[in-house]
Design an enzyme around this catalytic site. Structure first.
Site, PDB file in Angstrom:
ATOM      1  N   ARG A  88       0.831  -1.200   0.000  1.00  0.00           N
ATOM      2  CA  ARG A  88       0.000   0.000   0.000  1.00  0.00           C
ATOM      3  C   ARG A  88       0.875   1.264   0.000  1.00  0.00           C
ATOM      4  O   ARG A  88       0.614   2.226  -0.708  1.00  0.00           O
ATOM      5  CB  ARG A  88      -0.884  -0.031   1.246  1.00  0.00           C
ATOM      6  N   ASP A  99     -19.320   6.596  -7.572  1.00  0.00           N
ATOM      7  CA  ASP A  99     -19.925   5.827  -6.476  1.00  0.00           C
ATOM      8  C   ASP A  99     -21.451   6.009  -6.478  1.00  0.00           C
ATOM      9  O   ASP A  99     -22.205   5.052  -6.260  1.00  0.00           O
ATOM     10  CB  ASP A  99     -19.322   6.254  -5.134  1.00  0.00           C
ATOM     11  N   ARG A 118     -22.962   4.007  -9.266  1.00  0.00           N
ATOM     12  CA  ARG A 118     -23.060   2.579  -8.925  1.00  0.00           C
ATOM     13  C   ARG A 118     -24.264   2.335  -8.016  1.00  0.00           C
ATOM     14  O   ARG A 118     -25.055   1.413  -8.248  1.00  0.00           O
ATOM     15  CB  ARG A 118     -21.761   2.125  -8.240  1.00  0.00           C
ATOM     16  N   HIS A 166     -13.340   7.920  -1.334  1.00  0.00           N
ATOM     17  CA  HIS A 166     -13.537   6.841  -2.303  1.00  0.00           C
ATOM     18  C   HIS A 166     -12.867   5.590  -1.742  1.00  0.00           C
ATOM     19  O   HIS A 166     -11.706   5.352  -1.972  1.00  0.00           O
ATOM     20  CB  HIS A 166     -12.885   7.264  -3.628  1.00  0.00           C
TER      21      HIS A 166
HETATM   22  O1  TXD Z   1     -13.149   6.605  -9.048  1.00  0.00           O
HETATM   23  C1  TXD Z   1     -12.000   6.753  -9.321  1.00  0.00           C
HETATM   24  N1  TXD Z   1     -11.376   7.863  -8.967  1.00  0.00           N
HETATM   25  C2  TXD Z   1     -11.256   5.721 -10.057  1.00  0.00           C
HETATM   26  C3  TXD Z   1      -9.814   5.777 -10.009  1.00  0.00           C
HETATM   27  C4  TXD Z   1     -11.903   4.826 -10.948  1.00  0.00           C
HETATM   28  C5  TXD Z   1     -11.170   4.041 -11.789  1.00  0.00           C
HETATM   29  C6  TXD Z   1      -9.721   4.065 -11.838  1.00  0.00           C
HETATM   30  N2  TXD Z   1      -9.132   4.787 -10.760  1.00  0.00           N
HETATM   31  C7  TXD Z   1      -7.679   5.031 -10.791  1.00  0.00           C
HETATM   32  O2  TXD Z   1      -7.325   5.768 -11.960  1.00  0.00           O
HETATM   33  C8  TXD Z   1      -6.814   3.800 -10.850  1.00  0.00           C
HETATM   34  O3  TXD Z   1      -6.671   3.187  -9.591  1.00  0.00           O
HETATM   35  C9  TXD Z   1      -5.505   4.397 -11.354  1.00  0.00           C
HETATM   36  O4  TXD Z   1      -4.819   5.033 -10.284  1.00  0.00           O
HETATM   37  C10 TXD Z   1      -5.983   5.477 -12.337  1.00  0.00           C
HETATM   38  C11 TXD Z   1      -5.916   5.048 -13.802  1.00  0.00           C
HETATM   39  O5  TXD Z   1      -6.620   3.867 -13.999  1.00  0.00           O
HETATM   40  P1  TXD Z   1      -6.490   3.060 -15.384  1.00  0.00           P
HETATM   41  O6  TXD Z   1      -7.365   1.873 -15.284  1.00  0.00           O
HETATM   42  O7  TXD Z   1      -6.640   3.993 -16.529  1.00  0.00           O
HETATM   43  O8  TXD Z   1      -4.950   2.599 -15.292  1.00  0.00           O
HETATM   44  P2  TXD Z   1      -3.975   2.198 -16.485  1.00  0.00           P
HETATM   45  O9  TXD Z   1      -4.750   1.609 -17.610  1.00  0.00           O
HETATM   46  O10 TXD Z   1      -2.895   1.409 -15.856  1.00  0.00           O
HETATM   47  O11 TXD Z   1      -3.386   3.583 -17.019  1.00  0.00           O
HETATM   48  C12 TXD Z   1      -2.521   4.391 -16.314  1.00  0.00           C
HETATM   49  C13 TXD Z   1      -1.691   5.145 -17.341  1.00  0.00           C
HETATM   50  C14 TXD Z   1      -0.723   4.258 -18.143  1.00  0.00           C
HETATM   51  O12 TXD Z   1      -0.926   4.429 -19.527  1.00  0.00           O
HETATM   52  C15 TXD Z   1       0.664   4.751 -17.716  1.00  0.00           C
HETATM   53  O13 TXD Z   1       1.646   4.652 -18.738  1.00  0.00           O
HETATM   54  C16 TXD Z   1       0.343   6.203 -17.366  1.00  0.00           C
HETATM   55  O14 TXD Z   1      -0.888   6.123 -16.665  1.00  0.00           O
HETATM   56  N3  TXD Z   1       1.370   6.860 -16.547  1.00  0.00           N
HETATM   57  C17 TXD Z   1       1.759   8.130 -16.766  1.00  0.00           C
HETATM   58  N4  TXD Z   1       1.370   9.042 -17.659  1.00  0.00           N
HETATM   59  C18 TXD Z   1       1.973  10.253 -17.638  1.00  0.00           C
HETATM   60  N5  TXD Z   1       2.938  10.576 -16.731  1.00  0.00           N
HETATM   61  C19 TXD Z   1       3.348   9.688 -15.813  1.00  0.00           C
HETATM   62  N6  TXD Z   1       4.289  10.041 -14.927  1.00  0.00           N
HETATM   63  C20 TXD Z   1       2.757   8.406 -15.803  1.00  0.00           C
HETATM   64  N7  TXD Z   1       2.938   7.297 -15.045  1.00  0.00           N
HETATM   65  C21 TXD Z   1       2.075   6.362 -15.503  1.00  0.00           C
END
Ligand code: TXD
Length: 317
Positions: free
Chosen positions: A92, A152, A155, A179
């Site tokens: 975590r 939320d 849902r 959340h």
């Molecule tokens: O309700 C909510 N807030 C949420 C939050 C609902 C769904 C997803 N939630 C969170 O959003 C999830 O726990 C993740 O922390 C984010 C993104 O979820 P996602 O499913 O889109 O994750 P991915 O598919 O792994 O995409 C993350 C992207 C990936 O393409 C990485 O290369 C990029 O982030 N990434 C970056 N981009 C730019 N700059 C930096 N530094 C970087 N690091 C990773």
């Protein structure tokens, strides 16, 4: 001569949520989109793919992919979806620190080129990352908000509609708080055609729906095994973007910075806010019962502990 400048939204993180959000924004004709990621090629490829659907989807929005923040200049809204998901073997604290650094870096990169933008944070842990984004940005608190309450509530709305066999469009559901497991669904303020759901179902049913809402994200992860929810999260973020760009004064539950509201201070947590072109126009204080208020405070306490931990971990880097 008339100006041809188009409104632009930057989406940082071209992962599942980011790419779906880019699609929603363009296909709803809300704005041009710049999709930015650290992985070169991915945002460019996704942008091209989305552009190739324009003739079919009938819109003329520009969509570009980049790894360079200068391409994001003058965006009206910046949405941050960059981050790592929870993985086996990643503690975590590791996740907290990794995402804290990503959010810090991406906010710095974006704000340098769009100093007047409204920032919408999506990265988890949501309420903590929204606080860090605000701290890093130096922006007034009303220009920074987190997306979680809309999802939320959607849902909860869905599960109520499924249970009563009515259209989700006729259900209004309210979920406040952070959340996570401690989110605060409010049945008293959740209605079907204006009737509180407390009049329409027994306590055991209510408890079951609340439980399912609290575990909404986990239920999808369990089913998918690899990856987590992104369609409804992208829809939720798009709704917020639309409320901002169209200055709609929509009342939406978003993670907002509290300064005394609900008896809470110096914490971002989900509360109902009026959302318009300036970001958060004002925070609505719903009258809460003692137990509802306690639940909100418990949730805020847990967010605050994680913010302190994240700041401590960041301080050591
Ligand atoms: O309700 C909510 N807030 C949420 C939050 C609902 C769904 C997803 N939630 C969170 O959003 C999830 O726990 C993740 O922390 C984010 C993104 O979820 P996602 O499913 O889109 O994750 P991915 O598919 O792994 O995409 C993350 C992207 C990936 O393409 C990485 O290369 C990029 O982030 N990434 C970056 N981009 C730019 N700059 C930096 N530094 C970087 N690091 C990773």
């Amino acid at each position: 001569m008339a100006s041809c400048t188009q409104v632009q939204v930057t989406v940082i993180g071209a992962g599942n949520v980011g790419s779906s959000l880019a699609q929603r924004i363009a296909e709803k004709d809300l704005a041009d989109v710049v999709l930015l990621d650290v992985v070169s090629g991915r945002p460019q490829g996704l942008a091209l793919d989305l552009i190739e659907a324009r003739g079919i989807e009938r819109h003329n929005r520009k969509i570009s992919g980049t790894i360079d923040y200068t391409d994001t200049a003058n965006s009206s809204v910046v949405v941050i979806t960059a981050g790592l998901p929870r993985k086996p073997g990643l503690s975590r604290d590791d996740l907290l620190l990794t995402n804290a650094k990503i959010v810090r870096d991406t906010v710095r990169g974006a704000i340098a080129h769009s100093p007047d933008a409204v920032f919408v944070i999506v990265t988890n842990p949501l309420d903590v990352m929204t606080y860090l984004a605000w701290k890093t940005s130096g922006l007034p608190a009303h220009q920074v908000m987190g997306m979680a309450g809309v999802l939320d509530s959607a849902r909860f709305q869905t599960f109520i509609a499924m249970e009563l066999n009515v259209s989700a469009a006729d259900v209004h559901a309210t979920v406040l708080g952070g959340h996570g497991d401690l989110m605060v669904p409010l049945p008293r303020y959740s209605t079907v055609g204006g009737i509180p759901i407390t009049e329409l179902m027994d306590q055991a049913t209510l408890d079951r729906l609340i439980d399912r809402t609290r575990n909404g994200g986990a239920e999808i992860v369990e089913l998918m095994q690899t990856g987590s929810a992104f369609f409804a999260p992208a829809s939720s973020a798009a709704l917020m973007v639309e409320a901002i760009l169209h200055n709609q004064s929509r009342l939406l539950p978003v993670a907002a910075y509290l300064q005394g509201e609900y008896g809470l201070n110096d914490v971002f947590i989900g509360v109902p806010c009026r959302i318009g072109c300036q970001g958060i126009e004002n925070i609505l204080e719903m009258p809460l019962t003692e137990s509802e208020r306690e639940a909100l405070h418990r949730s805020a306490q847990s967010v605050r502990q994680n913010v302190d931990r994240a700041l401590e971990l960041l301080g050591n880097t």
